[in-house]
Design a protein around this motif. Structure first.
Motif, PDB file in Angstrom:
ATOM      1  N   SER A 213      -2.658  -1.883  -3.124  1.00 18.57           N
ATOM      2  CA  SER A 213      -3.900  -1.310  -2.615  1.00 18.57           C
ATOM      3  C   SER A 213      -4.771  -0.793  -3.742  1.00 18.57           C
ATOM      4  O   SER A 213      -5.981  -0.665  -3.583  1.00 18.57           O
ATOM      5  CB  SER A 213      -3.584  -0.181  -1.625  1.00 18.57           C
ATOM      6  OG  SER A 213      -2.690   0.764  -2.211  1.00 18.57           O
TER       7      SER A 213
ATOM      8  N   GLY B  26      -1.140  12.233   6.331  1.00 18.34           N
ATOM      9  CA  GLY B  26      -2.391  12.158   7.065  1.00 18.34           C
ATOM     10  C   GLY B  26      -2.866  10.746   7.316  1.00 18.34           C
ATOM     11  O   GLY B  26      -3.769  10.524   8.128  1.00 18.34           O
ATOM     12  N   LEU B  27      -2.260   9.776   6.625  1.00 18.54           N
ATOM     13  CA  LEU B  27      -2.646   8.377   6.793  1.00 18.54           C
ATOM     14  C   LEU B  27      -1.870   7.791   7.968  1.00 18.54           C
ATOM     15  O   LEU B  27      -0.639   7.884   8.022  1.00 18.54           O
ATOM     16  CB  LEU B  27      -2.324   7.608   5.511  1.00 18.54           C
ATOM     17  CG  LEU B  27      -3.091   6.301   5.231  1.00 18.54           C
ATOM     18  CD1 LEU B  27      -4.582   6.581   5.098  1.00 18.54           C
ATOM     19  CD2 LEU B  27      -2.550   5.641   3.974  1.00 18.54           C
ATOM     20  N   SER B  28      -2.575   7.193   8.909  1.00 25.87           N
ATOM     21  CA  SER B  28      -1.908   6.599  10.076  1.00 25.87           C
ATOM     22  C   SER B  28      -1.318   5.247   9.709  1.00 25.87           C
ATOM     23  O   SER B  28      -1.670   4.650   8.680  1.00 25.87           O
ATOM     24  CB  SER B  28      -2.906   6.432  11.224  1.00 25.87           C
ATOM     25  OG  SER B  28      -3.853   5.419  10.919  1.00 25.87           O
TER      26      SER B  28
ATOM     27  N   ALA C 143       0.842  -1.196   0.000  1.00 28.66           N
ATOM     28  CA  ALA C 143       0.000   0.000   0.000  1.00 28.66           C
ATOM     29  C   ALA C 143       0.871   1.237   0.000  1.00 28.66           C
ATOM     30  O   ALA C 143       1.993   1.236   0.525  1.00 28.66           O
ATOM     31  CB  ALA C 143      -0.920  -0.003   1.219  1.00 28.66           C
ATOM     32  N   SER C 144       0.348   2.297  -0.582  1.00 25.35           N
ATOM     33  CA  SER C 144       1.071   3.566  -0.677  1.00 25.35           C
ATOM     34  C   SER C 144       0.624   4.498   0.439  1.00 25.35           C
ATOM     35  O   SER C 144      -0.577   4.637   0.712  1.00 25.35           O
ATOM     36  CB  SER C 144       0.814   4.211  -2.041  1.00 25.35           C
ATOM     37  OG  SER C 144       1.484   5.454  -2.131  1.00 25.35           O
ATOM     38  N   TRP C 145       1.584   5.119   1.084  1.00 25.14           N
ATOM     39  CA  TRP C 145       1.270   6.053   2.173  1.00 25.14           C
ATOM     40  C   TRP C 145       1.074   7.459   1.624  1.00 25.14           C
ATOM     41  O   TRP C 145       1.789   7.892   0.704  1.00 25.14           O
ATOM     42  CB  TRP C 145       2.403   6.056   3.195  1.00 25.14           C
ATOM     43  CG  TRP C 145       2.218   7.092   4.280  1.00 25.14           C
ATOM     44  CD1 TRP C 145       1.404   6.991   5.371  1.00 25.14           C
ATOM     45  CD2 TRP C 145       2.835   8.373   4.353  1.00 25.14           C
ATOM     46  NE1 TRP C 145       1.476   8.137   6.138  1.00 25.14           N
ATOM     47  CE2 TRP C 145       2.351   9.003   5.526  1.00 25.14           C
ATOM     48  CE3 TRP C 145       3.752   9.050   3.539  1.00 25.14           C
ATOM     49  CZ2 TRP C 145       2.760  10.283   5.901  1.00 25.14           C
ATOM     50  CZ3 TRP C 145       4.155  10.325   3.907  1.00 25.14           C
ATOM     51  CH2 TRP C 145       3.668  10.935   5.079  1.00 25.14           C
ATOM     52  N   GLU C 146       0.146   8.168   2.207  1.00 29.78           N
ATOM     53  CA  GLU C 146      -0.084   9.568   1.889  1.00 29.78           C
ATOM     54  C   GLU C 146      -0.119  10.352   3.196  1.00 29.78           C
ATOM     55  O   GLU C 146      -0.507   9.808   4.240  1.00 29.78           O
ATOM     56  CB  GLU C 146      -1.410   9.747   1.144  1.00 29.78           C
ATOM     57  CG  GLU C 146      -1.469   9.051  -0.207  1.00 29.78           C
ATOM     58  CD  GLU C 146      -2.821   9.205  -0.862  1.00 29.78           C
ATOM     59  OE1 GLU C 146      -3.720   9.815  -0.232  1.00 29.78           O
ATOM     60  OE2 GLU C 146      -2.990   8.727  -1.998  1.00 29.78           O
TER      61      GLU C 146
ATOM     62  N   GLU D 130      -1.916   2.505  11.219  1.00 25.79           N
ATOM     63  CA  GLU D 130      -3.012   1.530  11.270  1.00 25.79           C
ATOM     64  C   GLU D 130      -3.782   1.519   9.957  1.00 25.79           C
ATOM     65  O   GLU D 130      -4.078   0.456   9.393  1.00 25.79           O
ATOM     66  CB  GLU D 130      -3.946   1.850  12.427  1.00 25.79           C
ATOM     67  CG  GLU D 130      -5.099   0.864  12.553  1.00 25.79           C
ATOM     68  CD  GLU D 130      -5.988   1.153  13.744  1.00 25.79           C
ATOM     69  OE1 GLU D 130      -6.918   0.354  13.987  1.00 25.79           O
ATOM     70  OE2 GLU D 130      -5.761   2.170  14.423  1.00 25.79           O
ATOM     71  N   GLN D 131      -4.105   2.689   9.444  1.00 25.99           N
ATOM     72  CA  GLN D 131      -4.838   2.781   8.174  1.00 25.99           C
ATOM     73  C   GLN D 131      -4.017   2.212   7.020  1.00 25.99           C
ATOM     74  O   GLN D 131      -4.533   1.515   6.147  1.00 25.99           O
ATOM     75  CB  GLN D 131      -5.206   4.236   7.891  1.00 25.99           C
ATOM     76  CG  GLN D 131      -6.231   4.803   8.865  1.00 25.99           C
ATOM     77  CD  GLN D 131      -6.372   6.307   8.727  1.00 25.99           C
ATOM     78  OE1 GLN D 131      -5.406   7.037   8.542  1.00 25.99           O
ATOM     79  NE2 GLN D 131      -7.617   6.781   8.821  1.00 25.99           N
ATOM     80  N   LEU D 132      -2.713   2.527   7.036  1.00 26.19           N
ATOM     81  CA  LEU D 132      -1.828   2.036   5.984  1.00 26.19           C
ATOM     82  C   LEU D 132      -1.731   0.512   6.033  1.00 26.19           C
ATOM     83  O   LEU D 132      -1.754  -0.163   4.995  1.00 26.19           O
ATOM     84  CB  LEU D 132      -0.442   2.664   6.145  1.00 26.19           C
ATOM     85  CG  LEU D 132       0.621   2.292   5.111  1.00 26.19           C
ATOM     86  CD1 LEU D 132       0.199   2.722   3.717  1.00 26.19           C
ATOM     87  CD2 LEU D 132       1.971   2.929   5.484  1.00 26.19           C
TER      88      LEU D 132
ATOM     89  N   ALA E 174      -4.811  -1.113   4.647  1.00 24.94           N
ATOM     90  CA  ALA E 174      -4.807  -1.080   3.184  1.00 24.94           C
ATOM     91  C   ALA E 174      -3.907  -2.177   2.624  1.00 24.94           C
ATOM     92  O   ALA E 174      -4.264  -2.866   1.654  1.00 24.94           O
ATOM     93  CB  ALA E 174      -4.343   0.294   2.695  1.00 24.94           C
TER      94      ALA E 174
END
Length: 330
Positions: free
Chosen positions: A314, A286-288, A281-284, A290-292, A295
């Motif tokens: 993702s 604001g993405l935590s 998955a790619s991180w952006e 856990e969210q990453l 994904a």
């Protein structure tokens, strides 16, 4: 004291000091006798005296009831010098380890002793220098031991990789750095294919060998900037800072191919072929974490659904009929 014995010259602080020349000053000092266990210095009580041990031994304690001293101070050495020189409270407790006899040098007399016999100051500085060096060594050893304990607590005992505890501390910090300097990042979640069959068919000992085998390949084949940890069981997790999703996929695919082509020898005539499925998955910003991770887990679900031994991203998982993997606990 009316008569200063010449044996003072044999004490370390009085080496190469003309004791006869300062006999009058020493006569103005007093002797103090301590019984074993008697307290001399207390961090809650000001001290204005330099104590020179004439006979016996003192112990330096962190607390008055400590059973293990921080240091021992023998004949020819001194205590109270730091609080004496810096005009501060003592930094530790000092009591008599055995019955002891001390020479008490008041502040005003010390300056006169040094003025009359500069060698006394040299001897005092040597004692203090060795004490500081000893303290620094003890501190360095303590920090090294703490680092060893910390390293052991942050490492997976079987594979030697970092563990989940380390990952949960380091990955968010690294993502914060990426956000601060405007870099991308990718997260790869790895799951060994059919690992239960390995344990059931070959036994847990071989299963452990398989985990070590894969961990070694991850360590050797991942880039120096990639951060790898054992996520739990047969799962591993890799954070790739400064890495776009497409580049991360190439890294993951190369690793997958390498693993598939490098079997584990379980006996002289049998090799165990291992593969893994990966979700990236790619991180952006604001993405935590856990969210990453969720994904990446969804992409991993897709890789398993499509037959395993493959990498899915993702972006791929968006087409999976609305199916979602269960969120991972943190």
């Amino acid at each position: 004291m009316d008569d200063v014995p010449h044996p003072l010259a044999s004490l370390r602080l009085f080496r190469r000091v003309d004791v006869d020349a300062i006999a009058g000053l020493l006569a103005q000092c007093s002797e103090r006798v301590l019984r074993q266990g008697e307290l001399l210095l207390d961090p809650e009580r000001a001290n204005h005296v330099l104590y020179i041990v004439l006979k016996g031994e003192l112990q330096v304690l962190r607390r008055p009831d400590s059973r293990i001293p921080l240091a021992w101070v023998g004949a020819g050495e001194c205590v109270g010098e730091m609080s004496f020189i810096e005009a501060t409270l003592p930094s530790a407790y000092v009591n008599a380890g055995v019955d002891s006899r001390l020479l008490a040098v008041p502040h005003e007399l010390l300056e006169s002793l040094i003025s009359a016999q500069p060698q006394f100051a040299v001897n005092l500085m040597q004692v203090l220098s060795e004490r500081i060096r000893s303290n620094n060594l003890a501190l360095a050893n303590s920090l090294e031991a703490q680092q060893r304990y910390r390293s052991a607590a942050e490492r997976d005992a079987l594979t030697g990789l970092h563990n989940r505890r380390w990952m949960q501390e380091i990955f968010p910090a690294q993502l914060e750095v990426c956000g601060r300097i405007g870099q991308p990042a990718a997260l790869l979640l790895i799951d060994i294919d059919y690992f239960k069959r390995v344990n059931d068919g070959y036994g847990h000992a071989v299963g452990d060998q398989a985990l070590v085998h894969l961990a070694r390949m991850f360590t050797e084949r991942l880039r120096p900037t990639d951060l790898c940890a054992r996520f739990g069981g047969e799962e591993f997790i890799v954070l790739m800072p400064a890495t776009a999703l497409s580049e991360g996929w190439v890294v993951a695919e190369r690793l997958r191919v390498r693993v598939a082509r490098t079997p584990l020898a379980v006996s002289s005539d049998e090799n165990l072929h291992l593969t893994f499925s990966g979700g990236i998955a790619s991180w952006e910003p604001g993405l935590s974490l856990e969210q990453l991770t969720i994904a990446a887990d969804r992409a991993l679900y897709l890789a398993k659904r499509e037959g395993r031994n493959c990498i899915r991203s993702s972006f791929d998982e968006l087409s999976v009929d609305g199916a979602e993997a269960e969120p991972l606990p943190f």
